[in-house]
Design a protein around this motif. Structure first.
Motif, PDB file in Angstrom:
ATOM      1  N   LEU A   4      37.979  53.719  50.275  1.00 38.75           N
ATOM      2  CA  LEU A   4      37.023  53.558  51.329  1.00 38.75           C
ATOM      3  C   LEU A   4      35.995  54.202  51.269  1.00 38.75           C
ATOM      4  CD1 LEU A   4      36.870  51.772  54.106  1.00 38.75           C
ATOM      5  CD2 LEU A   4      38.101  53.690  55.312  1.00 38.75           C
ATOM      6  N   VAL A   5      34.510  53.822  51.111  1.00 41.75           N
ATOM      7  CA  VAL A   5      33.358  54.565  51.473  1.00 41.75           C
ATOM      8  C   VAL A   5      33.085  54.682  52.816  1.00 41.75           C
ATOM      9  CG1 VAL A   5      30.807  54.847  50.827  1.00 41.75           C
ATOM     10  CG2 VAL A   5      32.808  53.899  49.285  1.00 41.75           C
ATOM     11  N   VAL A   6      32.917  55.923  53.411  1.00 44.66           N
ATOM     12  CA  VAL A   6      32.496  56.145  55.029  1.00 44.66           C
ATOM     13  C   VAL A   6      31.237  56.703  55.064  1.00 44.66           C
ATOM     14  CG1 VAL A   6      33.516  57.194  56.895  1.00 44.66           C
ATOM     15  CG2 VAL A   6      35.283  56.274  55.367  1.00 44.66           C
ATOM     16  N   SER A   7      30.552  56.099  56.078  1.00 46.21           N
ATOM     17  CA  SER A   7      29.212  56.467  56.259  1.00 46.21           C
ATOM     18  C   SER A   7      28.960  56.456  57.751  1.00 46.21           C
ATOM     19  CB  SER A   7      28.401  55.790  55.536  1.00 46.21           C
ATOM     20  OG  SER A   7      26.733  55.967  55.816  1.00 46.21           O
ATOM     21  N   ALA A   8      27.989  57.388  58.459  1.00 48.83           N
ATOM     22  CA  ALA A   8      27.787  57.359  59.644  1.00 48.83           C
ATOM     23  C   ALA A   8      27.076  56.205  60.216  1.00 48.83           C
ATOM     24  CB  ALA A   8      27.376  58.545  60.169  1.00 48.83           C
ATOM     25  N   LEU A  23      32.915  51.338  55.536  1.00 49.42           N
ATOM     26  CA  LEU A  23      33.268  51.661  56.913  1.00 49.42           C
ATOM     27  C   LEU A  23      32.003  52.373  57.578  1.00 49.42           C
ATOM     28  CD1 LEU A  23      35.084  51.653  59.457  1.00 49.42           C
ATOM     29  CD2 LEU A  23      36.087  53.666  58.701  1.00 49.42           C
ATOM     30  N   ILE A  24      31.358  51.778  58.431  1.00 49.98           N
ATOM     31  CA  ILE A  24      30.252  52.815  59.176  1.00 49.98           C
ATOM     32  C   ILE A  24      30.996  53.151  60.437  1.00 49.98           C
ATOM     33  CG2 ILE A  24      28.037  52.231  60.307  1.00 49.98           C
ATOM     34  CD1 ILE A  24      28.095  51.825  57.352  1.00 49.98           C
ATOM     35  N   THR A  25      30.784  54.330  60.782  1.00 48.70           N
ATOM     36  CA  THR A  25      31.483  54.915  61.928  1.00 48.70           C
ATOM     37  C   THR A  25      30.931  55.181  63.198  1.00 48.70           C
ATOM     38  OG1 THR A  25      30.989  57.227  61.342  1.00 48.70           O
ATOM     39  CG2 THR A  25      32.999  56.296  60.306  1.00 48.70           C
ATOM     40  N   ASN A  51      33.523  59.945  51.696  1.00 45.78           N
ATOM     41  CA  ASN A  51      32.356  60.302  52.712  1.00 45.78           C
ATOM     42  C   ASN A  51      31.215  60.567  52.253  1.00 45.78           C
ATOM     43  OD1 ASN A  51      31.564  62.598  54.899  1.00 45.78           O
ATOM     44  ND2 ASN A  51      30.876  60.504  55.317  1.00 45.78           N
ATOM     45  N   ILE A  52      30.064  59.531  52.209  1.00 46.74           N
ATOM     46  CA  ILE A  52      28.802  59.858  51.896  1.00 46.74           C
ATOM     47  C   ILE A  52      27.616  59.876  53.408  1.00 46.74           C
ATOM     48  CG2 ILE A  52      29.206  58.384  49.683  1.00 46.74           C
ATOM     49  CD1 ILE A  52      27.380  56.000  51.163  1.00 46.74           C
ATOM     50  N   GLY A  53      26.988  60.846  53.010  1.00 47.88           N
ATOM     51  CA  GLY A  53      25.821  60.569  54.082  1.00 47.88           C
ATOM     52  C   GLY A  53      24.494  61.797  53.656  1.00 47.88           C
ATOM     53  N   SER A  54      23.845  61.729  54.812  1.00 49.59           N
ATOM     54  CA  SER A  54      22.810  62.698  54.642  1.00 49.59           C
ATOM     55  C   SER A  54      23.113  63.925  55.355  1.00 49.59           C
ATOM     56  CB  SER A  54      21.392  62.001  55.246  1.00 49.59           C
ATOM     57  OG  SER A  54      21.431  61.716  56.410  1.00 49.59           O
TER      58      SER A  54
END
Length: 179
Positions: A4-8, A23-25, A51-54
């Motif tokens: 599950l790739v999770v990003s804000a 999944l966009i949180t 979890n990926i993100g800037s």
């Protein structure tokens, strides 16, 4: 392995390779922990959360993509709660890297706050600790992968102009490491 790739935000996940579940949180710790907890409780046999993100760089010279080894909850009064006699977990080991990411609901743009956080961490974001916590509670391994979008100073306010570059680099990381 079912990941599950999770990003804000959608903007940070726009270049996730097709075939990966996303999944966009929403932004912040509460939104992130709630969304990940719901997803993991839904019984979909998730075997790994990524979890990926800037993020902001707390130290000069940090650019590009980093896989985080430790996440800390930086805007939680852990010392005060410990002084009251309660055990508090405000740091989680999530990998082998020496990179520490400080998570908080504070959008860091102040140089004094940046300098104080830099004594404890390399990067700063708003969701990683919460996502790691939710995954840990569900017994699911987590990886935290961040791309530096700014220097956790006034340039952080230019996030909308640079987020696509972060998303591209994160998408390339996912393609190279998960596909």
């Amino acid at each position: 392995m079912r990941t599950l790739v999770v990003s804000a935000t959608k903007a940070e996940a726009v270049h996730v390779p097709s075939g990966l579940e996303v999944l966009i949180t929403g932004i912040g710790k509460v939104a992130a922990a709630s969304a990940v907890s719901r997803a993991l409780a839904a019984g979909r046999s998730i075997q790994q959360v990524v979890n990926i993100g800037s993020c902001g760089a707390l130290r000069d010279g940090h650019t590009g993509v980093f896989e985080v080894g430790t996440v800390i909850n930086h805007d939680f009064s852990a010392a005060a709660i410990r002084a009251l006699g309660y055990d508090v977990v405000d740091s989680l080991q999530v990998g082998d890297s020496d990179i520490v990411c400080a998570t908080g609901d504070l959008f860091v743009t102040d140089t004094v706050v940046r300098a104080e956080l830099a004594e404890r961490a390399h990067l700063v974001d708003m969701e990683a600790f919460a996502i790691a916590w939710a995954a840990r509670e569900a017994g699911v391994p987590v990886r935290i992968v961040k791309h530096v979008s700014d220097n956790a100073d006034e340039t952080a306010l230019e996030w909308a102009d640079v987020v696509d570059g972060s998303a591209r680099d994160l998408g390339q990381w996912l393609a190279a490491n998960l596909m």
